[in-house]
Write a protein that holds these residues in place. Structure first.
Motif, PDB file in Angstrom:
ATOM      1  N   THR A 113       0.675  -1.248  -0.122  1.00 13.13           N
ATOM      2  CA  THR A 113       0.092  -0.014   0.079  1.00 13.13           C
ATOM      3  C   THR A 113       0.919   1.209   0.137  1.00 13.13           C
ATOM      4  O   THR A 113       0.727   2.178  -0.577  1.00 13.13           O
ATOM      5  N   ALA A 114       1.791   1.191   0.896  1.00 11.32           N
ATOM      6  CA  ALA A 114       2.744   2.414   0.875  1.00 11.32           C
ATOM      7  C   ALA A 114       3.422   2.748  -0.448  1.00 11.32           C
ATOM      8  O   ALA A 114       3.567   4.066  -0.940  1.00 11.32           O
ATOM      9  N   GLU A 115       3.927   1.613  -1.018  1.00 15.10           N
ATOM     10  CA  GLU A 115       4.698   1.989  -2.317  1.00 15.10           C
ATOM     11  C   GLU A 115       3.631   2.161  -3.634  1.00 15.10           C
ATOM     12  O   GLU A 115       3.867   3.023  -4.405  1.00 15.10           O
ATOM     13  N   LEU A 116       2.286   1.572  -3.207  1.00 15.77           N
ATOM     14  CA  LEU A 116       1.238   2.023  -4.211  1.00 15.77           C
ATOM     15  C   LEU A 116       0.964   3.427  -4.154  1.00 15.77           C
ATOM     16  O   LEU A 116       0.856   4.205  -5.145  1.00 15.77           O
ATOM     17  N   CYS A 117       0.931   4.175  -2.918  1.00 17.05           N
ATOM     18  CA  CYS A 117       0.576   5.499  -2.874  1.00 17.05           C
ATOM     19  C   CYS A 117       1.686   6.462  -3.471  1.00 17.05           C
ATOM     20  O   CYS A 117       1.339   7.498  -3.904  1.00 17.05           O
ATOM     21  N   GLY A 118       2.852   5.865  -3.167  1.00 16.09           N
ATOM     22  CA  GLY A 118       3.952   6.617  -3.613  1.00 16.09           C
ATOM     23  C   GLY A 118       4.032   6.862  -5.092  1.00 16.09           C
ATOM     24  O   GLY A 118       4.704   7.567  -5.750  1.00 16.09           O
ATOM     25  N   ARG A 119       3.441   5.820  -5.856  1.00 21.61           N
ATOM     26  CA  ARG A 119       3.395   5.738  -7.208  1.00 21.61           C
ATOM     27  C   ARG A 119       2.018   6.546  -7.985  1.00 21.61           C
ATOM     28  O   ARG A 119       2.002   6.712  -9.230  1.00 21.61           O
ATOM     29  N   ALA A 120       1.363   7.037  -7.284  1.00 20.96           N
ATOM     30  CA  ALA A 120       0.184   7.798  -7.638  1.00 20.96           C
ATOM     31  C   ALA A 120       0.430   8.985  -8.680  1.00 20.96           C
ATOM     32  O   ALA A 120      -0.009   8.851  -9.568  1.00 20.96           O
ATOM     33  N   PRO A 121       1.430   9.684  -8.499  1.00 19.97           N
ATOM     34  CA  PRO A 121       1.726  10.742  -9.206  1.00 19.97           C
ATOM     35  C   PRO A 121       2.208  10.079 -10.541  1.00 19.97           C
ATOM     36  O   PRO A 121       1.819  10.888 -11.559  1.00 19.97           O
ATOM     37  N   GLU A 122       3.031   9.029 -10.657  1.00 22.18           N
ATOM     38  CA  GLU A 122       3.210   8.551 -12.116  1.00 22.18           C
ATOM     39  C   GLU A 122       2.098   8.254 -12.688  1.00 22.18           C
ATOM     40  O   GLU A 122       1.815   8.245 -13.828  1.00 22.18           O
ATOM     41  N   VAL A 123       1.025   7.428 -11.899  1.00 23.31           N
ATOM     42  CA  VAL A 123      -0.049   7.070 -12.533  1.00 23.31           C
ATOM     43  C   VAL A 123      -0.822   8.314 -13.309  1.00 23.31           C
ATOM     44  O   VAL A 123      -1.423   8.304 -14.362  1.00 23.31           O
ATOM     45  N   ALA A 124      -1.026   9.280 -12.570  1.00 23.43           N
ATOM     46  CA  ALA A 124      -1.656  10.526 -12.798  1.00 23.43           C
ATOM     47  C   ALA A 124      -1.074  11.276 -14.147  1.00 23.43           C
ATOM     48  O   ALA A 124      -1.729  11.688 -14.970  1.00 23.43           O
ATOM     49  N   ALA A 125       0.376  11.279 -14.121  1.00 26.03           N
ATOM     50  CA  ALA A 125       1.065  11.925 -15.074  1.00 26.03           C
ATOM     51  C   ALA A 125       0.797  11.000 -16.425  1.00 26.03           C
ATOM     52  O   ALA A 125       0.531  11.674 -17.468  1.00 26.03           O
ATOM     53  N   ILE A 126       0.811   9.703 -16.286  1.00 30.00           N
ATOM     54  CA  ILE A 126       0.467   8.772 -17.579  1.00 30.00           C
ATOM     55  C   ILE A 126      -0.981   9.082 -17.988  1.00 30.00           C
ATOM     56  O   ILE A 126      -1.271   9.201 -19.157  1.00 30.00           O
ATOM     57  N   GLY A 127      -1.747   9.216 -17.076  1.00 32.91           N
ATOM     58  CA  GLY A 127      -3.226   9.548 -17.495  1.00 32.91           C
ATOM     59  C   GLY A 127      -3.536  10.636 -18.018  1.00 32.91           C
ATOM     60  O   GLY A 127      -4.063  10.935 -19.086  1.00 32.91           O
ATOM     61  N   ARG A 128      -2.641  11.959 -17.513  1.00 36.59           N
ATOM     62  CA  ARG A 128      -3.046  13.263 -18.067  1.00 36.59           C
ATOM     63  C   ARG A 128      -2.157  13.273 -19.754  1.00 36.59           C
ATOM     64  O   ARG A 128      -2.905  13.845 -20.562  1.00 36.59           O
ATOM     65  N   ALA A 129      -1.361  12.390 -20.060  1.00 36.79           N
ATOM     66  CA  ALA A 129      -0.546  12.456 -21.008  1.00 36.79           C
ATOM     67  C   ALA A 129      -1.599  11.658 -22.182  1.00 36.79           C
ATOM     68  O   ALA A 129      -1.559  12.122 -23.434  1.00 36.79           O
ATOM     69  N   TYR A 130      -2.316  10.986 -21.862  1.00 39.66           N
ATOM     70  CA  TYR A 130      -3.240  10.067 -22.950  1.00 39.66           C
ATOM     71  C   TYR A 130      -4.710  10.095 -22.897  1.00 39.66           C
ATOM     72  O   TYR A 130      -5.380  10.021 -23.714  1.00 39.66           O
ATOM     73  N   LEU A 131      -5.072  10.519 -21.350  1.00 41.86           N
ATOM     74  CA  LEU A 131      -6.605  10.848 -21.541  1.00 41.86           C
ATOM     75  C   LEU A 131      -7.069  12.290 -21.429  1.00 41.86           C
ATOM     76  O   LEU A 131      -6.575  13.193 -21.110  1.00 41.86           O
ATOM     77  N   PRO A 132      -8.439  12.447 -21.671  1.00 40.90           N
ATOM     78  CA  PRO A 132      -8.911  13.812 -21.760  1.00 40.90           C
ATOM     79  C   PRO A 132      -9.085  14.367 -20.364  1.00 40.90           C
ATOM     80  O   PRO A 132      -9.088  13.489 -19.379  1.00 40.90           O
TER      81      PRO A 132
END
Length: 344
Positions: free
Chosen positions: A105-124
């Motif tokens: 869980t701790a590592e998952l939350c730490g990677r949330a900004p990376e997931v958001a950045a990938i989402g902003r790159a390809y999603l509306p």
């Protein structure tokens, strides 16, 4: 826990044919090893690792498929359809999404900004999943319950990326077809002009100078006074030279974006037959008398200079192709914008 491949490599893809080179094979192999190591480490850290055996096996299966696609040999048909590269990256992305299902869980939350950045790159920007994730990230209260949300955003972003790169691949194949068709057409014109030079006259008219009784009525690209077998081939060669100069000039301003497929080579290949076509057609237009105030081509150097100028001028036509290519590459590359959806 070891993530051994669950299926034998020989069951995936055909190993016959040619192996087309590509640095994507290196990236796939490297990313697969990273995911495998991260998944094994995460599974050993989870208390309920025994309950996640099926997830670990699924990750191993996807990685085995990705590595097999990267090692497989394939011919022209599979290169055109992108079967190998799409199959490899699709499995790498699926394994990545599954990896987020086993991370602590701790590592998952730490990677949330990376997931958001990938989402902003390809999603509306108004995608509800992305909006929800960014709100949770801004609030700073991410937890175990956000795991499915992060996986959903990541899966949607990878799907959108595959669609954008598919458009680039389709446009590349369309350009290849255009290059072949235009090359065959200009080759036919050159052959006809070489066999029957009077059919496609490239000679300049000296009617103004002839009226003064100083020179013959016309001069041809090869220097003769009558159409010759080498006129059209010479004009075609000079037109290709002009197109090559235009291509060299465009290289200084073109930036290759980071995508699975490159369009630069095909774009440059298109300019060669286009330069031949514009050179031949341009001289025909000048010699037709349709240009008001144009007195004719009075010397061999003038003919060749105009042929080169028309060959260079193929940029007027091919720039529309370049603009479309830039648009597709920008949409397929997240590097074109700073944290936002690529412009179309």
């Amino acid at each position: 826990m070891s993530l051994d491949p669950a299926i034998p490599p020989e069951r995936i893809g055909d190993t016959g044919g040619l192996r087309w080179p590509g640095t994507w094979r290196v990236y796939v192999a490297t990313r697969s090893e990273e995911i495998r190591a991260e998944a094994e480490r995460a599974l050993t850290m989870r208390d309920e690792a025994g309950q996640l055996v099926s997830v670990g096996e699924g990750i191993g299966t996807h990685l085995a498929r990705a590595e097999t696609y990267a090692r497989s040999r394939h011919g022209l048909r599979r290169w055109l359809t992108g079967q190998a590269i799409e199959g490899a990256w699709s499995n790498v992305h699926s394994a990545t999404v599954m990896l987020y299902g086993v991370l602590p869980t701790a590592e998952l939350c730490g990677r949330a900004p990376e997931v958001a950045a990938i989402g902003r790159a390809y999603l509306p920007g108004d995608d509800p999943r992305l909006v929800h994730l960014q709100a949770r990230l801004a609030a700073g209260n991410l937890g175990e319950d956000d795991r499915p949300l992060m996986q959903s955003v990541l899966r949607a972003a990878y799907t959108a990326q595959a669609m954008e790169t598919g458009r680039v691949r389709s446009f590349r194949n369309l350009l290849l077809g255009g290059v072949v068709m235009l090359t065959l057409i200009v080759l036919g014109v050159v052959v006809i002009g070489a066999i029957w030079p009077h059919v496609i006259p490239m000679c300049g008219d000296r009617s103004v100078i002839r009226a003064q009784g100083l020179m013959p009525a016309q001069i041809c690209p090869t220097g003769g006074l009558q159409p010759g077998h080498g006129d059209v081939p010479l004009v075609a060669l000079i037109g290709m030279l002009g197109a090559a100069l235009a291509t060299a000039a465009s290289l200084s301003t073109r930036s290759e974006l980071s995508t699975r497929y490159s369009l630069a080579v095909v774009q440059n290949l298109l300019k060669a037959p286009a330069g031949v076509a514009t050179a031949v057609l341009g001289l025909l237009i000048l010699n037709s008398g349709f240009v008001p105030g144009f007195a004719g081509l009075g010397s061999q150097p003038a003919i060749l200079v105009w042929a080169m100028a028309f060959g260079y001028g193929q940029q007027v036509v091919t720039r529309f192709v370049d603009q479309r290519a830039d648009s597709l590459l920008s949409a397929a590359s997240p590097l074109t914008t700073a944290g936002g959806r690529p412009s179309r």
